[in-house]
Design a protein around this motif. Sequence first.
Motif, mmCIF file in Angstrom:
data_model
loop_
_atom_site.group_PDB
_atom_site.id
_atom_site.type_symbol
_atom_site.label_atom_id
_atom_site.label_comp_id
_atom_site.label_asym_id
_atom_site.label_seq_id
_atom_site.Cartn_x
_atom_site.Cartn_y
_atom_site.Cartn_z
ATOM 1 N N SER A 63 0.847 -1.197 0.000
ATOM 2 C CA SER A 63 0.000 0.000 0.000
ATOM 3 C C SER A 63 0.877 1.240 0.000
ATOM 4 C CB SER A 63 -0.909 0.015 1.229
ATOM 5 O OG SER A 63 -1.450 1.313 1.406
ATOM 6 N N SER A 65 -0.188 4.389 -0.088
ATOM 7 C CA SER A 65 -0.697 5.473 0.776
ATOM 8 C C SER A 65 -0.412 5.176 2.251
ATOM 9 C CB SER A 65 -2.185 5.713 0.535
ATOM 10 O OG SER A 65 -2.915 4.627 1.002
ATOM 11 N N THR A 307 -11.372 5.268 5.571
ATOM 12 C CA THR A 307 -10.153 5.646 4.841
ATOM 13 C C THR A 307 -9.672 4.477 3.978
ATOM 14 O OG1 THR A 307 -9.580 6.999 6.765
ATOM 15 C CG2 THR A 307 -7.859 6.702 5.115
ATOM 16 N N ASP A 310 -11.782 4.307 0.929
ATOM 17 C CA ASP A 310 -11.423 5.378 -0.006
ATOM 18 C C ASP A 310 -10.100 5.091 -0.707
ATOM 19 O OD1 ASP A 310 -13.606 6.922 0.440
ATOM 20 O OD2 ASP A 310 -12.638 8.301 1.850
ATOM 21 N N GLU A 311 -9.103 4.675 0.075
ATOM 22 C CA GLU A 311 -7.750 4.589 -0.479
ATOM 23 C C GLU A 311 -7.421 3.235 -1.107
ATOM 24 O OE1 GLU A 311 -4.891 5.954 2.382
ATOM 25 O OE2 GLU A 311 -5.705 7.997 2.349
ATOM 26 N N GLU A 312 -7.954 2.165 -0.503
ATOM 27 C CA GLU A 312 -7.622 0.824 -1.025
ATOM 28 C C GLU A 312 -8.807 0.204 -1.773
ATOM 29 O OE1 GLU A 312 -4.474 0.069 -0.676
ATOM 30 O OE2 GLU A 312 -4.052 1.629 0.818
ATOM 31 N N ARG A 313 -9.945 0.852 -1.725
ATOM 32 C CA ARG A 313 -11.171 0.415 -2.411
ATOM 33 C C ARG A 313 -11.670 -0.942 -1.904
ATOM 34 N NH1 ARG A 313 -7.178 1.944 -4.782
ATOM 35 N NH2 ARG A 313 -6.612 -0.157 -5.441
ATOM 36 N N TYR A 328 -3.581 4.541 10.531
ATOM 37 C CA TYR A 328 -4.206 5.834 10.206
ATOM 38 C C TYR A 328 -4.221 6.817 11.379
ATOM 39 C CZ TYR A 328 -5.913 3.465 5.964
ATOM 40 O OH TYR A 328 -6.008 2.790 4.777
#
Length: 372
Positions: A63, A65, A307, A310-313, A328
Amino acid sequence: MGWTANDVSAASPVVLGSELDFVVFIRLGNNAPVIFQYNSQMSFEIECTMAKHFHVNTPLLESTSMSKRVGTTVYLKMENSQPSGSFKIRGIGHLCQQLATQSKGVVCSSGGNAGMAAAYVARKMGLPATIVVPSSTPQLVHQRLKDQGATVKSVGKVWDDANAEALRLAETEELTYVPPFDNPLLWQGHATMITEVAASLGPSGVKPGAVLVSVGGGGLLCGVIQGLKDVGWTDVPIIAMETVGADCLNAAVKAGRVVTLDDITSEAKCLGAKTVCKKAFECSQRSELTIISELVTDQQALQAVETFLDEERVLVELACGASLAAVYSGLIRRLQDEGRLPTVLGPLLVIVCGGSSIDMKQLANLKHKLKT
Ligand code: PLV
Protein backbone atom coordinates in the motif's frame (compact mmCIF):
# COMPACT_ATOMS: atom_id res chain seq x y z
CA MET A 1 -16.81 -53.28 -12.46
CA GLY A 2 -15.31 -53.23 -15.93
CA TRP A 3 -14.05 -49.65 -15.79
CA THR A 4 -11.08 -48.89 -17.96
CA ALA A 5 -8.31 -46.39 -17.39
CA ASN A 6 -9.74 -44.31 -20.24
CA ASP A 7 -13.14 -44.08 -18.54
CA VAL A 8 -11.50 -42.87 -15.39
CA SER A 9 -9.23 -40.37 -17.06
CA ALA A 10 -12.35 -38.89 -18.67
CA ALA A 11 -13.73 -38.21 -15.22
CA SER A 12 -14.63 -34.73 -14.05
CA PRO A 13 -14.18 -35.04 -10.30
CA VAL A 14 -16.07 -32.98 -7.76
CA VAL A 15 -14.59 -33.46 -4.34
CA LEU A 16 -17.09 -33.42 -1.51
CA GLY A 17 -15.35 -35.14 1.35
CA SER A 18 -12.01 -35.86 2.95
CA GLU A 19 -8.90 -37.42 1.48
CA LEU A 20 -9.81 -41.06 2.07
CA ASP A 21 -13.52 -41.02 1.45
CA PHE A 22 -14.98 -38.74 -1.14
CA VAL A 23 -17.42 -38.57 -3.97
CA VAL A 24 -16.62 -37.99 -7.62
CA PHE A 25 -18.92 -37.55 -10.58
CA ILE A 26 -17.64 -39.59 -13.49
CA ARG A 27 -18.96 -38.88 -16.96
CA LEU A 28 -18.63 -41.77 -19.46
CA GLY A 29 -18.91 -40.50 -23.02
CA ASN A 30 -22.10 -38.49 -23.34
CA ASN A 31 -23.95 -40.41 -20.65
CA ALA A 32 -25.22 -38.80 -17.43
CA PRO A 33 -22.53 -38.62 -14.73
CA VAL A 34 -22.24 -41.57 -12.37
CA ILE A 35 -21.95 -40.65 -8.69
CA PHE A 36 -19.14 -42.69 -7.29
CA GLN A 37 -18.01 -43.10 -3.68
CA TYR A 38 -14.28 -43.63 -3.54
CA ASN A 39 -12.38 -45.06 -0.62
CA SER A 40 -8.96 -46.53 -0.07
CA GLN A 41 -10.27 -50.12 -0.61
CA MET A 42 -10.90 -49.60 -4.32
CA SER A 43 -8.72 -51.67 -6.62
CA PHE A 44 -7.67 -48.86 -8.94
CA GLU A 45 -6.37 -45.37 -8.48
CA ILE A 46 -8.01 -42.19 -9.62
CA GLU A 47 -5.86 -39.20 -10.40
CA CYS A 48 -7.77 -36.12 -9.42
CA THR A 49 -7.02 -32.78 -7.89
CA MET A 50 -7.92 -33.00 -4.20
CA ALA A 51 -8.86 -29.94 -2.25
CA LYS A 52 -6.15 -30.01 0.42
CA HIS A 53 -7.76 -27.12 2.25
CA PHE A 54 -10.69 -24.72 1.97
CA HIS A 55 -8.84 -21.40 2.19
CA VAL A 56 -7.09 -19.64 -0.66
CA ASN A 57 -3.58 -18.22 -0.81
CA THR A 58 -4.44 -14.52 -0.40
CA PRO A 59 -2.74 -11.60 -2.15
CA LEU A 60 0.04 -9.69 -0.42
CA LEU A 61 -0.32 -6.09 -1.59
CA GLU A 62 1.93 -3.11 -1.05
CA SER A 63 0.00 0.00 0.00
CA THR A 64 1.65 3.20 -1.16
CA SER A 65 -0.70 5.47 0.78
CA MET A 66 -0.20 3.58 4.05
CA SER A 67 3.56 3.34 3.43
CA LYS A 68 3.66 7.12 3.05
CA ARG A 69 1.88 7.51 6.39
CA VAL A 70 4.15 5.24 8.45
CA GLY A 71 7.41 5.93 6.63
CA THR A 72 8.09 2.28 5.86
CA THR A 73 6.70 -0.19 3.32
CA VAL A 74 3.28 -1.48 4.35
CA TYR A 75 2.23 -4.92 3.13
CA LEU A 76 -1.43 -5.91 3.32
CA LYS A 77 -2.26 -9.61 3.68
CA MET A 78 -5.73 -9.56 2.14
CA GLU A 79 -7.61 -12.11 4.24
CA ASN A 80 -10.84 -10.31 3.33
CA SER A 81 -10.58 -12.14 0.00
CA GLN A 82 -11.04 -15.58 1.57
CA PRO A 83 -14.19 -17.37 0.33
CA SER A 84 -15.89 -16.86 3.72
CA GLY A 85 -14.84 -13.18 3.91
CA SER A 86 -12.22 -13.50 6.67
CA PHE A 87 -9.11 -15.37 7.83
CA LYS A 88 -11.27 -17.64 10.01
CA ILE A 89 -11.60 -20.21 7.25
CA ARG A 90 -7.93 -21.12 7.57
CA GLY A 91 -8.25 -22.46 11.11
CA ILE A 92 -11.83 -23.63 10.92
CA GLY A 93 -11.23 -25.47 7.63
CA HIS A 94 -8.27 -27.24 9.21
CA LEU A 95 -10.17 -28.07 12.40
CA CYS A 96 -13.15 -29.48 10.48
CA GLN A 97 -10.90 -31.60 8.28
CA GLN A 98 -9.36 -33.08 11.43
CA LEU A 99 -12.49 -33.47 13.57
CA ALA A 100 -15.63 -33.45 11.45
CA THR A 101 -15.21 -35.93 8.59
CA GLN A 102 -17.37 -38.57 10.32
CA SER A 103 -19.64 -36.00 11.93
CA LYS A 104 -23.45 -35.68 11.92
CA GLY A 105 -22.99 -31.93 11.61
CA VAL A 106 -21.20 -28.96 13.11
CA VAL A 107 -22.24 -26.29 15.59
CA CYS A 108 -20.29 -23.04 15.90
CA SER A 109 -20.71 -20.08 18.24
CA SER A 110 -19.74 -16.83 16.61
CA GLY A 111 -19.93 -13.09 16.39
CA GLY A 112 -20.35 -13.76 12.66
CA ASN A 113 -17.14 -14.58 10.84
CA ALA A 114 -16.23 -17.86 12.47
CA GLY A 115 -19.81 -18.87 11.68
CA MET A 116 -19.40 -17.85 8.05
CA ALA A 117 -16.28 -20.01 7.81
CA ALA A 118 -17.94 -22.99 9.55
CA ALA A 119 -21.03 -22.70 7.32
CA TYR A 120 -18.91 -22.54 4.17
CA VAL A 121 -16.70 -25.48 5.16
CA ALA A 122 -19.68 -27.58 6.29
CA ARG A 123 -21.44 -26.95 2.96
CA LYS A 124 -18.32 -28.07 1.08
CA MET A 125 -18.09 -31.19 3.27
CA GLY A 126 -21.79 -31.95 2.80
CA LEU A 127 -22.55 -31.49 6.52
CA PRO A 128 -25.37 -29.54 8.18
CA ALA A 129 -24.23 -26.47 10.14
CA THR A 130 -25.87 -24.67 13.05
CA ILE A 131 -24.43 -21.26 13.86
CA VAL A 132 -25.27 -19.69 17.22
CA VAL A 133 -24.82 -15.91 17.29
CA PRO A 134 -25.62 -13.26 19.93
CA SER A 135 -28.39 -10.70 19.38
CA SER A 136 -25.75 -8.09 18.48
CA THR A 137 -24.97 -9.89 15.21
CA PRO A 138 -26.62 -7.87 12.42
CA GLN A 139 -29.37 -9.26 10.19
CA LEU A 140 -27.14 -9.02 7.14
CA VAL A 141 -24.90 -11.70 8.69
CA HIS A 142 -27.94 -13.90 9.46
CA GLN A 143 -28.83 -13.72 5.78
CA ARG A 144 -25.28 -14.44 4.63
CA LEU A 145 -25.15 -17.47 6.95
CA LYS A 146 -28.47 -18.76 5.61
CA ASP A 147 -27.20 -18.26 2.06
CA GLN A 148 -24.39 -20.68 2.98
CA GLY A 149 -27.07 -23.21 3.94
CA ALA A 150 -26.65 -22.87 7.72
CA THR A 151 -29.33 -22.86 10.41
CA VAL A 152 -28.95 -19.68 12.47
CA LYS A 153 -29.87 -19.38 16.17
CA SER A 154 -29.71 -16.09 18.04
CA VAL A 155 -29.03 -16.62 21.76
CA GLY A 156 -28.04 -14.09 24.43
CA LYS A 157 -26.52 -10.64 24.27
CA VAL A 158 -22.84 -11.39 23.67
CA TRP A 159 -20.75 -14.18 22.14
CA ASP A 160 -20.16 -15.84 25.53
CA ASP A 161 -23.94 -16.48 25.85
CA ALA A 162 -24.13 -17.91 22.33
CA ASN A 163 -21.16 -20.13 23.09
CA ALA A 164 -22.86 -21.71 26.10
CA GLU A 165 -25.77 -22.68 23.81
CA ALA A 166 -23.43 -24.06 21.13
CA LEU A 167 -21.69 -26.25 23.72
CA ARG A 168 -25.09 -27.49 24.92
CA LEU A 169 -26.19 -28.33 21.36
CA ALA A 170 -22.92 -30.14 20.64
CA GLU A 171 -23.60 -32.35 23.66
CA THR A 172 -27.32 -33.02 23.20
CA GLU A 173 -27.40 -33.27 19.38
CA GLU A 174 -24.02 -35.01 19.07
CA LEU A 175 -22.65 -32.32 16.77
CA THR A 176 -19.00 -31.39 16.29
CA TYR A 177 -18.32 -28.20 18.25
CA VAL A 178 -16.38 -25.61 16.24
CA PRO A 179 -14.82 -22.99 18.55
CA PRO A 180 -14.15 -19.56 17.01
CA PHE A 181 -10.73 -18.92 18.56
CA ASP A 182 -9.58 -21.28 21.33
CA ASN A 183 -8.12 -24.45 19.84
CA PRO A 184 -4.58 -25.37 18.66
CA LEU A 185 -5.98 -26.72 15.37
CA LEU A 186 -7.35 -23.23 14.60
CA TRP A 187 -3.98 -21.64 15.36
CA GLN A 188 -2.23 -24.17 13.14
CA GLY A 189 -4.59 -23.27 10.29
CA HIS A 190 -4.23 -19.51 10.83
CA ALA A 191 -0.42 -19.89 10.88
CA THR A 192 -0.48 -20.63 7.13
CA MET A 193 -0.99 -16.92 6.40
CA ILE A 194 2.50 -16.21 7.76
CA THR A 195 3.98 -19.14 5.84
CA GLU A 196 2.51 -17.59 2.67
CA VAL A 197 4.00 -14.19 3.52
CA ALA A 198 7.40 -15.80 4.12
CA ALA A 199 7.16 -17.61 0.78
CA SER A 200 6.46 -14.26 -0.95
CA LEU A 201 8.94 -12.03 0.89
CA GLY A 202 11.55 -14.51 2.07
CA PRO A 203 13.33 -15.19 -1.25
CA SER A 204 14.13 -11.46 -1.59
CA GLY A 205 15.52 -11.46 1.95
CA VAL A 206 12.72 -9.22 3.26
CA LYS A 207 11.37 -9.75 6.77
CA PRO A 208 8.56 -7.73 8.42
CA GLY A 209 9.56 -5.10 10.98
CA ALA A 210 6.28 -5.73 12.82
CA VAL A 211 2.92 -7.49 12.32
CA LEU A 212 -0.39 -5.81 13.00
CA VAL A 213 -3.38 -7.96 14.06
CA SER A 214 -6.83 -7.49 15.59
CA VAL A 215 -7.65 -9.44 18.75
CA GLY A 216 -11.06 -10.80 19.73
CA GLY A 217 -10.63 -14.03 21.69
CA GLY A 218 -6.98 -14.26 20.61
CA GLY A 219 -7.10 -17.05 18.00
CA LEU A 220 -5.67 -14.92 15.21
CA LEU A 221 -2.91 -13.73 17.54
CA CYS A 222 -2.01 -17.32 18.50
CA GLY A 223 -1.99 -18.30 14.81
CA VAL A 224 0.33 -15.43 13.88
CA ILE A 225 2.64 -16.31 16.79
CA GLN A 226 2.73 -19.92 15.61
CA GLY A 227 3.37 -18.81 12.02
CA LEU A 228 6.24 -16.53 13.04
CA LYS A 229 7.77 -19.43 14.98
CA ASP A 230 7.28 -21.79 12.01
CA VAL A 231 9.24 -19.50 9.67
CA GLY A 232 11.87 -18.47 12.23
CA TRP A 233 10.72 -14.85 12.55
CA THR A 234 10.47 -14.85 16.36
CA ASP A 235 12.19 -11.44 16.62
CA VAL A 236 9.33 -9.73 14.77
CA PRO A 237 7.10 -7.82 17.23
CA ILE A 238 3.31 -8.17 17.04
CA ILE A 239 1.03 -5.20 17.62
CA ALA A 240 -2.22 -6.62 19.01
CA MET A 241 -5.13 -4.23 18.45
CA GLU A 242 -8.49 -4.08 20.23
CA THR A 243 -11.22 -1.48 20.56
CA VAL A 244 -12.10 0.14 23.89
CA GLY A 245 -15.02 -1.93 25.24
CA ALA A 246 -13.86 -5.17 23.55
CA ASP A 247 -10.46 -5.19 25.22
CA CYS A 248 -10.11 -8.55 26.98
CA LEU A 249 -6.40 -8.98 26.10
CA ASN A 250 -5.49 -5.44 27.13
CA ALA A 251 -7.40 -5.82 30.41
CA ALA A 252 -5.58 -9.10 31.09
CA VAL A 253 -2.18 -7.56 30.29
CA LYS A 254 -2.92 -4.65 32.65
CA ALA A 255 -4.16 -6.98 35.43
CA GLY A 256 -1.31 -9.47 34.94
CA ARG A 257 -3.86 -12.33 34.74
CA VAL A 258 -6.76 -13.45 32.56
CA VAL A 259 -9.83 -11.39 33.45
CA THR A 260 -13.44 -11.42 32.28
CA LEU A 261 -14.94 -8.13 31.11
CA ASP A 262 -18.31 -7.15 32.60
CA ASP A 263 -19.78 -6.39 29.19
CA ILE A 264 -18.92 -5.73 25.56
CA THR A 265 -19.59 -2.05 24.93
CA SER A 266 -17.69 -1.66 21.65
CA GLU A 267 -19.54 -1.79 18.31
CA ALA A 268 -16.77 -4.06 17.00
CA LYS A 269 -18.88 -7.05 18.01
CA CYS A 270 -16.61 -9.56 16.28
CA LEU A 271 -13.91 -8.62 18.76
CA GLY A 272 -16.43 -9.13 21.53
CA ALA A 273 -15.20 -12.06 23.61
CA LYS A 274 -15.32 -11.24 27.34
CA THR A 275 -12.28 -13.41 28.13
CA VAL A 276 -9.14 -13.82 26.04
CA CYS A 277 -7.93 -17.39 25.51
CA LYS A 278 -5.28 -18.53 27.99
CA LYS A 279 -2.68 -19.24 25.33
CA ALA A 280 -2.83 -15.68 23.91
CA PHE A 281 -2.41 -14.21 27.38
CA GLU A 282 0.47 -16.55 28.23
CA CYS A 283 2.27 -15.62 25.01
CA SER A 284 1.89 -11.93 25.84
CA GLN A 285 3.68 -12.57 29.15
CA ARG A 286 6.66 -14.48 27.73
CA SER A 287 9.76 -12.69 26.56
CA GLU A 288 10.20 -15.14 23.64
CA LEU A 289 8.12 -12.85 21.38
CA THR A 290 7.26 -9.17 21.77
CA ILE A 291 3.52 -8.51 21.86
CA ILE A 292 2.42 -4.90 22.16
CA SER A 293 -1.23 -4.63 23.26
CA GLU A 294 -2.90 -1.37 22.17
CA LEU A 295 -6.40 0.11 22.00
CA VAL A 296 -8.27 2.41 19.65
CA THR A 297 -11.76 3.85 20.03
CA ASP A 298 -14.69 2.68 17.92
CA GLN A 299 -14.59 6.09 16.22
CA GLN A 300 -10.95 5.58 15.22
CA ALA A 301 -11.72 2.06 13.94
CA LEU A 302 -14.64 3.39 11.90
CA GLN A 303 -12.57 6.23 10.50
CA ALA A 304 -10.00 3.62 9.48
CA VAL A 305 -12.66 1.51 7.72
CA GLU A 306 -13.70 4.59 5.72
CA THR A 307 -10.15 5.65 4.84
CA PHE A 308 -9.33 2.08 3.80
CA LEU A 309 -12.40 2.05 1.56
CA ASP A 310 -11.42 5.38 -0.01
CA GLU A 311 -7.75 4.59 -0.48
CA GLU A 312 -7.62 0.82 -1.03
CA ARG A 313 -11.17 0.41 -2.41
CA VAL A 314 -11.95 -2.42 0.01
CA LEU A 315 -14.75 -2.54 2.60
CA VAL A 316 -13.93 -4.34 5.87
CA GLU A 317 -15.74 -4.50 9.20
CA LEU A 318 -14.96 -2.62 12.40
CA ALA A 319 -13.05 -5.59 13.88
CA CYS A 320 -10.53 -5.16 11.07
CA GLY A 321 -10.66 -1.37 11.34
CA ALA A 322 -9.04 -1.76 14.79
CA SER A 323 -5.78 -2.88 13.12
CA LEU A 324 -5.97 -0.41 10.28
CA ALA A 325 -6.47 2.41 12.79
CA ALA A 326 -2.98 1.75 14.15
CA VAL A 327 -1.67 3.06 10.83
CA TYR A 328 -4.21 5.83 10.21
CA SER A 329 -4.33 7.22 13.76
CA GLY A 330 -0.56 7.62 14.09
CA LEU A 331 -0.16 4.85 16.67
CA ILE A 332 2.83 3.28 14.90
CA ARG A 333 4.62 6.64 14.96
CA ARG A 334 3.81 7.00 18.67
CA LEU A 335 5.22 3.52 19.45
CA GLN A 336 8.40 4.53 17.60
CA ASP A 337 8.62 7.81 19.54
CA GLU A 338 8.19 5.87 22.80
CA GLY A 339 11.01 3.52 21.80
CA ARG A 340 8.67 0.50 21.75
CA LEU A 341 9.25 0.04 18.03
CA PRO A 342 12.56 0.81 16.30
CA THR A 343 12.85 4.26 14.65
CA VAL A 344 14.08 2.58 11.50
CA LEU A 345 11.30 0.06 11.10
CA GLY A 346 11.29 -2.78 8.57
CA PRO A 347 8.16 -3.36 6.47
CA LEU A 348 4.91 -3.38 8.39
CA LEU A 349 2.73 -6.43 7.74
CA VAL A 350 -0.96 -5.69 8.25
CA ILE A 351 -3.30 -8.67 8.51
CA VAL A 352 -6.45 -7.41 6.79
CA CYS A 353 -8.69 -9.83 8.67
CA GLY A 354 -11.80 -8.79 6.68
CA GLY A 355 -15.28 -9.61 7.99
CA SER A 356 -18.83 -10.01 6.71
CA SER A 357 -20.65 -7.76 9.20
CA ILE A 358 -20.51 -4.80 6.85
CA ASP A 359 -22.28 -3.30 3.86
CA MET A 360 -23.11 0.29 2.96
CA LYS A 361 -26.23 0.29 5.13
CA GLN A 362 -24.35 -1.09 8.15
CA LEU A 363 -21.60 1.46 7.58
CA ALA A 364 -24.20 4.25 7.63
CA ASN A 365 -25.73 2.78 10.84
CA LEU A 366 -22.32 2.74 12.51
CA LYS A 367 -21.61 6.31 11.42
CA HIS A 368 -24.92 7.38 12.91
CA LYS A 369 -24.38 5.45 16.17
CA LEU A 370 -20.80 6.64 16.61
CA LYS A 371 -21.52 10.18 15.34
CA THR A 372 -18.50 10.37 13.05
N1 PLV B 1 -14.39 -13.03 15.37
C1 PLV B 1 -14.94 -14.19 16.04
C2 PLV B 1 -15.14 -14.01 17.49
O1 PLV B 1 -16.20 -13.15 17.77
C3 PLV B 1 -16.16 -14.68 15.30
O2 PLV B 1 -16.94 -15.39 15.86
O3 PLV B 1 -16.30 -14.38 14.13
N2 PLV B 1 -11.21 -9.96 12.79
C4 PLV B 1 -12.42 -10.43 12.46
C5 PLV B 1 -13.05 -9.95 11.21
C6 PLV B 1 -13.07 -11.35 13.30
O4 PLV B 1 -14.26 -11.82 12.98
C7 PLV B 1 -12.43 -11.76 14.51
C8 PLV B 1 -13.05 -12.76 15.44
C9 PLV B 1 -11.15 -11.22 14.79
C10 PLV B 1 -10.57 -10.33 13.90
C11 PLV B 1 -10.39 -11.61 16.01
O5 PLV B 1 -10.03 -12.94 15.98
P1 PLV B 1 -9.83 -13.78 17.31
O6 PLV B 1 -11.16 -13.96 17.96
O7 PLV B 1 -9.25 -15.04 16.82
O8 PLV B 1 -8.93 -13.00 18.15
C12 PLV B 1 -16.44 -12.97 19.16
